[in-house]
Design a protein around this motif. Structure first.
Motif, PDB file in Angstrom:
ATOM      1  N   SER A   1      50.953  27.940  50.940  1.00  0.00           N
ATOM      2  CA  SER A   1      49.837  28.372  51.081  1.00  0.00           C
ATOM      3  C   SER A   1      49.429  29.475  49.917  1.00  0.00           C
ATOM      4  O   SER A   1      50.314  29.991  49.409  1.00  0.00           O
ATOM      5  CB  SER A   1      49.537  29.144  52.602  1.00  0.00           C
ATOM      6  N   SER A   2      48.060  29.388  49.331  1.00  0.00           N
ATOM      7  CA  SER A   2      47.752  30.328  48.523  1.00  0.00           C
ATOM      8  C   SER A   2      47.760  31.631  48.836  1.00  0.00           C
ATOM      9  O   SER A   2      47.263  32.083  49.930  1.00  0.00           O
ATOM     10  CB  SER A   2      46.386  29.690  47.741  1.00  0.00           C
ATOM     11  N   SER A   3      48.154  32.565  47.932  1.00  0.00           N
ATOM     12  CA  SER A   3      48.207  34.162  48.468  1.00  0.00           C
ATOM     13  C   SER A   3      46.967  34.569  48.339  1.00  0.00           C
ATOM     14  O   SER A   3      46.310  34.422  47.568  1.00  0.00           O
ATOM     15  CB  SER A   3      49.270  34.809  47.462  1.00  0.00           C
ATOM     16  N   ALA A   4      46.890  35.276  49.449  1.00  0.00           N
ATOM     17  CA  ALA A   4      45.376  36.213  49.644  1.00  0.00           C
ATOM     18  C   ALA A   4      45.033  36.936  48.239  1.00  0.00           C
ATOM     19  O   ALA A   4      43.941  36.553  47.743  1.00  0.00           O
ATOM     20  CB  ALA A   4      45.571  37.192  50.825  1.00  0.00           C
ATOM     21  N   VAL A   5      46.056  37.741  47.812  1.00  0.00           N
ATOM     22  CA  VAL A   5      45.694  38.346  46.617  1.00  0.00           C
ATOM     23  C   VAL A   5      45.112  37.462  45.488  1.00  0.00           C
ATOM     24  O   VAL A   5      44.218  37.664  45.099  1.00  0.00           O
ATOM     25  CB  VAL A   5      47.133  39.017  45.814  1.00  0.00           C
ATOM     26  N   ARG A   6      45.779  36.257  45.249  1.00  0.00           N
ATOM     27  CA  ARG A   6      45.337  35.416  44.079  1.00  0.00           C
ATOM     28  C   ARG A   6      43.755  34.668  44.476  1.00  0.00           C
ATOM     29  O   ARG A   6      43.212  34.666  43.480  1.00  0.00           O
ATOM     30  CB  ARG A   6      46.265  34.213  43.960  1.00  0.00           C
ATOM     31  N   GLU A   7      43.615  34.380  45.881  1.00  0.00           N
ATOM     32  CA  GLU A   7      42.749  33.769  46.241  1.00  0.00           C
ATOM     33  C   GLU A   7      41.368  34.954  46.123  1.00  0.00           C
ATOM     34  O   GLU A   7      40.304  34.523  45.410  1.00  0.00           O
ATOM     35  CB  GLU A   7      42.655  33.131  47.483  1.00  0.00           C
ATOM     36  N   ILE A   8      41.710  35.989  46.337  1.00  0.00           N
ATOM     37  CA  ILE A   8      40.559  37.096  46.107  1.00  0.00           C
ATOM     38  C   ILE A   8      40.523  37.378  44.775  1.00  0.00           C
ATOM     39  O   ILE A   8      39.362  37.209  44.363  1.00  0.00           O
ATOM     40  CB  ILE A   8      41.038  38.366  46.809  1.00  0.00           C
ATOM     41  N   LEU A   9      41.331  37.317  43.872  1.00  0.00           N
ATOM     42  CA  LEU A   9      41.402  37.416  42.394  1.00  0.00           C
ATOM     43  C   LEU A   9      40.105  36.316  42.023  1.00  0.00           C
ATOM     44  O   LEU A   9      39.614  36.708  41.072  1.00  0.00           O
ATOM     45  CB  LEU A   9      42.514  37.200  41.900  1.00  0.00           C
ATOM     46  N   LYS A  10      40.392  34.986  42.371  1.00  0.00           N
ATOM     47  CA  LYS A  10      39.555  34.005  42.176  1.00  0.00           C
ATOM     48  C   LYS A  10      38.058  34.569  42.522  1.00  0.00           C
ATOM     49  O   LYS A  10      37.181  34.454  41.608  1.00  0.00           O
ATOM     50  CB  LYS A  10      39.990  32.750  42.751  1.00  0.00           C
ATOM     51  N   LEU A  11      37.823  34.890  43.554  1.00  0.00           N
ATOM     52  CA  LEU A  11      36.600  35.133  44.208  1.00  0.00           C
ATOM     53  C   LEU A  11      35.862  36.249  43.535  1.00  0.00           C
ATOM     54  O   LEU A  11      34.640  36.114  43.372  1.00  0.00           O
ATOM     55  CB  LEU A  11      36.827  35.688  45.843  1.00  0.00           C
ATOM     56  N   THR A  12      36.812  37.213  43.020  1.00  0.00           N
ATOM     57  CA  THR A  12      36.261  38.531  42.441  1.00  0.00           C
ATOM     58  C   THR A  12      35.870  38.254  40.891  1.00  0.00           C
ATOM     59  O   THR A  12      35.387  39.246  40.520  1.00  0.00           O
ATOM     60  CB  THR A  12      36.980  39.671  42.710  1.00  0.00           C
ATOM     61  N   GLN A  13      36.381  37.275  40.430  1.00  0.00           N
ATOM     62  CA  GLN A  13      36.357  37.202  38.948  1.00  0.00           C
ATOM     63  C   GLN A  13      34.795  37.131  38.372  1.00  0.00           C
ATOM     64  O   GLN A  13      34.060  36.215  38.922  1.00  0.00           O
ATOM     65  CB  GLN A  13      36.878  35.958  38.633  1.00  0.00           C
ATOM     66  N   GLY A  14      34.506  38.054  37.500  1.00  0.00           N
ATOM     67  CA  GLY A  14      33.367  38.058  37.042  1.00  0.00           C
ATOM     68  C   GLY A  14      32.182  38.455  38.060  1.00  0.00           C
ATOM     69  O   GLY A  14      30.931  38.585  37.631  1.00  0.00           O
ATOM     70  N   LYS A  15      32.601  38.998  38.981  1.00  0.00           N
ATOM     71  CA  LYS A  15      31.626  39.576  39.999  1.00  0.00           C
ATOM     72  C   LYS A  15      31.627  40.922  39.988  1.00  0.00           C
ATOM     73  O   LYS A  15      32.455  41.582  39.431  1.00  0.00           O
ATOM     74  CB  LYS A  15      31.813  39.006  41.369  1.00  0.00           C
ATOM     75  N   SER A  16      30.854  41.771  40.579  1.00  0.00           N
ATOM     76  CA  SER A  16      30.554  43.086  40.539  1.00  0.00           C
ATOM     77  C   SER A  16      31.426  43.763  41.893  1.00  0.00           C
ATOM     78  O   SER A  16      31.156  44.690  42.172  1.00  0.00           O
ATOM     79  CB  SER A  16      29.010  43.710  40.730  1.00  0.00           C
ATOM     80  N   ILE A  17      32.577  42.861  42.326  1.00  0.00           N
ATOM     81  CA  ILE A  17      33.218  43.281  43.374  1.00  0.00           C
ATOM     82  C   ILE A  17      34.255  44.398  42.538  1.00  0.00           C
ATOM     83  O   ILE A  17      34.947  44.263  41.654  1.00  0.00           O
ATOM     84  CB  ILE A  17      33.910  42.406  44.157  1.00  0.00           C
ATOM     85  N   ILE A  18      34.367  45.535  43.460  1.00  0.00           N
ATOM     86  CA  ILE A  18      35.577  46.429  43.203  1.00  0.00           C
ATOM     87  C   ILE A  18      36.624  46.222  43.851  1.00  0.00           C
ATOM     88  O   ILE A  18      36.656  45.894  45.099  1.00  0.00           O
ATOM     89  CB  ILE A  18      35.055  48.021  43.427  1.00  0.00           C
ATOM     90  N   SER A  19      37.812  45.713  43.244  1.00  0.00           N
ATOM     91  CA  SER A  19      39.010  45.128  43.606  1.00  0.00           C
ATOM     92  C   SER A  19      40.207  46.128  43.736  1.00  0.00           C
ATOM     93  O   SER A  19      40.529  46.515  42.678  1.00  0.00           O
ATOM     94  CB  SER A  19      39.329  43.902  43.029  1.00  0.00           C
ATOM     95  N   PHE A  20      40.637  46.406  44.950  1.00  0.00           N
ATOM     96  CA  PHE A  20      41.764  47.157  45.111  1.00  0.00           C
ATOM     97  C   PHE A  20      42.638  46.175  45.593  1.00  0.00           C
ATOM     98  O   PHE A  20      43.837  46.650  46.122  1.00  0.00           O
ATOM     99  CB  PHE A  20      41.523  48.222  46.326  1.00  0.00           C
TER     100      PHE A  20
END
Lengths: 401, 401
Positions: free
Chosen positions: B13-32
């Motif tokens: 199963s894809s790791s939550a971290v990596r999937e979130i990384l994809k979602l946040t790419q190029g967006k104005s989300i502040i990622s911790f």
């Protein structure tokens, strides 16, 4: 400490090629063993410039990237694939650490212990290793210079209900075989009818000699990418440089997505610097001209090797007539075991790969693979002279029949 | 085509971290969320110069290399390891595509389906994925801020007869835990007595804050490398740059040799360009000064994050006190499920990793991991304000007890 290694460990026997590579490093052995491109034709200046442009971008080349690979490079490869009749988008593609990793990742997500995989006779030795390590049962299909024998293929499919077929249809490793259009279509029809996945490994397809016609890939002959029964992989290793460790694999999106998840666990992603450099090269360097140049040089070397072999006139020794790729495949008289020959040859200062490693079953021990792309023409002559010195006594000792 | 994927597929199963990384790419989300180093401190100029020197060598950087990795880099790493009490030679070491691949390769050669692996509570999520994909049974050992509870360890060893223990003893991911010397020695003694292999994963050990004492590695506490019951892995990802995808693994020569053979099948070798560049850096760049610099900056960011958390004064929310590494580990009131919280947080423009992914069993769903190294101080404030906006209503809705 009493180590308790995995039961599958035996499958990871080191490949003869790699072990010989180690033995020959830094020594004055002439090696026809590895599948190494000629360093003198590496596009060093173009790579330098490409890296320079990448590093102008600075930081972005150094941060974690997507598991699927650098998107602009995937797009560039898609554009190139389209010119070869393969219409895919970046979402149908995963970048890998060379096509070796494509074989490994597909095997991880598709094969369970005991599953049957069909292969050519002979076939790529490092694919055999991957399949064995996974606990697959590997079955050879009778093959000639046009590809797998379709009748035997039908028999083996019926008998073994295989899950996958692994093929190397253009300038194959090690036999230099080019599958005919008929065989490509025949394989596709048989696999589609029986739900057998085809792994089409195509690292050499662009290295064609003279006016040789390029055959369409099996992937391009199928509906694709959605629902394709073919997964296609290729690499920059032979057309640009192996150390940049970048291959690609394309197929149905579900297959690619599963492979990407396996890659995430395997190594997160491949080198970004390598991928960005290759993207710059694809955009600003005449890749086709470069491939044309190395193909011409490789053909010259192949012709030199064939000419020397003809001059040697070893009785009972035959070889293929390569139309491209990197290898000559020799068949020697039946009483000669090329593994024994190799030990003597290395003493004499020349190396090759004994054919035994390329058979999944019933090895033909009187075969060998000679690489003609790495050594220059003078080295080819000298290497074959050395081989001659160890081979002649064995040929003379042939049993009379 | 009816695809028949492997039965082990579910584990990838894809790791939550990596999937979130994809979602946040190029967006104005502040990622911790991701464990990303700060790009602004990448030693870009030094890397550029190092690559320049590598490319002066030209062709050799582009040819196939050894599976074990570029020998001069292995030697440089050995020299560095010696300063930390670990005396190894290049033959006791394999270079990998990041330490993630070290985990994967050791698992391939050491673990069979059904074997038990003990892990900390919580532990690194992508290690769990690798172990699950191999069909291992993963068992958590009760852990506190000093490491695994040695009594529970003894119980679990007796009950499960594990083959391996996976630990992250210095500034652990995700809990920022530093194992005490007593726990390190205790683990070692228990494992040595019971023939349990220890995989010591140490990507963050050098990122220490202030005058924090660096604990000796468990590997250095054992006889080593010959016959060691510890296999040690680390990486350049956190101290230089992740995209250069280079890690190393050291241990008994038999273990390393088997891992190298598995790597040969997996991808032949890792990027030579990356390895040569890192070798140049190690020879000509003050790595210790650089690590000192980023550690100071990371500590500042950590303190900013802690200060803002203190200002928010969220009732029932607790966190660790990191002495190094990249993560804050938060425990929220029991009624808050951080996976549900994440969905709302991403809408609000802030991301983190829900703690559930870091537990092999019995997840604590009210936990989360916050990375403090990637976002700058202003972003940290803004990101926590956004988190505050979605968290306050949930905290207010706390069940009265």
């Amino acid at each position: 400490m009493n180590y308790r290694f995995s039961k599958t460990l035996g499958a990871f026997s080191s490949s003869a090629v790699r072990e010989i590579l180690k033995l020959t490093q830094g020594k004055s052995i002439i090696s026809f063993a590895g599948g190494l491109p000629a360093e003198e034709f590496f596009p060093v200046e173009a790579v330098k410039e490409a890296i320079g442009r990448v590093m102008e971008g600075g930081k972005s080349a150094l941060q974690y990237g997507l598991t699927e690979g650098y998107t602009p490079l995937r797009q560039s490869i898609c554009n190139r694939m389209a010119t070869k009749g393969m219409k895919v988008t970046p979402d149908d593609m995963l970048l890998t650490t060379g096509s070796q990793q494509s074989i490994d990742l597909l095997t991880r997500v598709y094969i369970d212990e005991g599953d049957v995989i069909l292969v050519e006779r002979p076939t790529y030795l490092a694919a055999i290793q991957v399949f064995q390590a996974r606990g697959a049962k590997i079955v050879s299909v009778r093959s000639d210079r046009h590809g797998m024998d379709l009748e035997d293929l039908a028999v083996q499919i019926k008998q073994h209900r295989p899950k996958m077929v692994y093929v190397n249809p253009s300038f194959s490793n090690p036999a230099g075989r080019v599958w005919s259009l008929e065989r490509r279509k025949g394989l596709l029809a048989a696999c589609r009818q029986n739900d057998v996945l085809i792994l089409e490994d195509d690292p050499y397809g662009e290295l064609k000699f003279g006016t040789t016609e390029i055959m369409p890939s099996i992937f391009s002959l199928d509906q694709h990418p959605e629902g394709s029964c073919v997964v296609y992989t290729s690499t920059f290793s032979k057309i640009v440089a192996p150390a940049l460790r970048t291959g690609w694999v394309m197929g149905d999106r579900a297959v690619i997505r599963n492979m990407a998840q396996a890659k995430q666990a395997a190594d997160l992603h491949s080198s970004t610097l390598d991928q960005m450099t290759l993207h710059q090269l694809m955009e600003q360097f005449d890749m086709d001209a470069h491939i044309g140049l190395i193909s011409v040089e490789y053909e010259k070397r192949m012709r030199t090797m064939v000419q020397v072999l003809q001059e040697k006139n070893w009785p009972g020794v035959h070889w293929n007539d390569p139309q491209g790729g990197m290898f000559l495949w020799l068949e020697l008289p039946a009483h000669i075991d090329t593994q024994v020959l190799l030990a003597a040859a290395v003493q004499q200062g020349v190396a090759f790969v004994p054919g035994v490693s390329f058979f999944a079953d019933e090895p033909e021990r009187n075969t060998m693979r000679l690489n003609y792309t790495h050594a220059g023409e003078a080295e080819i002559r000298l290497g074959l002279d050395r081989l001659d010195a160890v081979l002649q006594p064995l040929l003379a000792a042939a049993p009379r029949v």
